[in-house]
Design an enzyme around this catalytic site. Structure first.
Site, PDB file in Angstrom:
ATOM      1  N   GLU A 121      13.938 -22.259  15.592  1.00 26.52           N
ATOM      2  CA  GLU A 121      13.411 -21.187  16.433  1.00 26.52           C
ATOM      3  C   GLU A 121      14.496 -20.294  17.029  1.00 26.52           C
ATOM      4  OE1 GLU A 121      10.855 -23.228  19.189  1.00 26.52           O
ATOM      5  OE2 GLU A 121       9.175 -23.183  17.783  1.00 26.52           O
ATOM      6  N   GLU A 134      16.709 -44.417   9.889  1.00 25.01           N
ATOM      7  CA  GLU A 134      17.422 -44.316  11.158  1.00 25.01           C
ATOM      8  C   GLU A 134      18.443 -45.437  11.341  1.00 25.01           C
ATOM      9  OE1 GLU A 134      15.026 -46.483  14.660  1.00 25.01           O
ATOM     10  OE2 GLU A 134      14.029 -44.684  13.908  1.00 25.01           O
TER      11      GLU A 134
END
Length: 320
Positions: free
Chosen positions: A89, A120
């Protein structure tokens, strides 16, 4: 003779059972929603307590961007997705290249929409992600992990430190000795009403932190003027209308003249404003803009009267 049991290791705060969640599955929907909202208020307070560290991190990011460095996010699961969201963004909001703020998520692009089991836990993958960025001492590498223990993030931060980059850790649990960073932004959100589901208030707090981190950095770099995103890229009808509205509001000219200014400025709101403030053609106005920024070029903003403050409107200048 009996044996002595080893004490159980204490769970980190975000993994513990919430003291008010045992009856959650017995409540009507309205009560569940209210309880979740109450937890979100805790997220807000947790970020408020982290504001000094968050401010320091934003200042460091701004300094890095000013000299051509980058902000590089690394995370897993919800934390990684929030990093990708924030990075994606920044270009449309602040008019910066996509390379300016980048993000890596454990498991790669597939992990944006699907859980990639075990990704992870890969310390080496975190280190490789930082090397793939070609991180240098000019960059800021920001690890995002609610638990403050994700191996992928630990590997990324360790590699970033080895390469000389400044490191930031955004987390919701106090980090252990193995998780090292130059700046730690700790939002202590505590247990979730659904135990371990850190997409809830931990995710909310993380989103607030990332919003503030990039917004504060870009504001200090002149990407915002009088509360407006003057470096916005008007790539669709809504943004084109917003750009014209910003020019009209900030110059007090008619909408027709605002659109003409924008067209002459190649759809750059900031350049259109500089042209209006200086009366110069695009090339010369751009040089003046680069030398001092919009605040140096703009006429003094009229002080708001008590009446205008009450109405929320600014005194208007004569239209040209």
């Amino acid at each position: 003779m009996g044996t002595t049991r080893a004490p159980k290791a204490a769970l980190p705060p975000t993994e513990r059972l919430h003291p008010r969640a045992d009856d959650l599955d017995l409540l009507p929907v309205e009560a569940v929603v209210r309880r979740l909202h109450q937890e979100d208020l805790i997220a807000l307070r947790s970020v408020r307590e982290a504001l000094p560290a968050l401010s320091a991190a934003a200042r460091t990011v701004a300094e890095a961007l000013r000299v051509g460095g980058r902000l590089l996010y690394v995370g897993a699961g919800t934390s990684g997705r929030l990093g990708v969201l924030d990075a994606s963004e920044c270009p449309p909001t602040f008019g910066v290249p996509a390379t300016c703020v980048q993000a890596a998520i454990a498991g790669g692009r597939q992990a944006l929409t699907h859980a990639v089991e075990g990704a992870e836990d890969d310390v080496g993958a975190g280190a490789r992600a930082v090397r793939a960025f070609r991180a240098t001492a000019r960059d800021v590498v920001c690890g995002i992990t609610a638990s403050a223990s994700t191996p992928y993030v630990r590997g990324a931060l360790d590699e970033a430190r080895r390469l000389g980059a400044h490191t930031v850790l955004v987390c919701c649990n106090p980090p252990g000795k193995a998780m090292r960073a130059d700046t730690v932004v700790l939002a202590r959100t505590g247990p979730e009403v659904v135990a371990g589901s850190t997409r809830l208030k931990a995710g909310t707090a993380t989103k607030l932190v990332l919003n503030a981190l990039t917004t504060a950095a870009f504001v200090s770099l002149g990407k915002v003027y009088r509360g407006r995103m003057v470096d916005v890229r008007p790539t669709n009808a809504k943004l084109k209308a917003r750009a014209a509205r910003m020019v009209a509001e900030l110059t007090d000219v008619s909408p027709v003249k605002a659109r003409a200014l924008l067209a002459a400025a190649g759809d750059s709101v900031k350049l259109a404003l500089a042209m209006h403030f200086t009366g110069l053609p695009p090339a010369q106005a751009r040089r003046r803009l680069e030398d001092g920024g919009l605040r140096a070029l703009a006429p003094p903003v009229p002080r708001r009267t008590a009446a205008s403050q009450k109405s929320g409107k600014s005194p208007r200048r004569r239209r040209s």
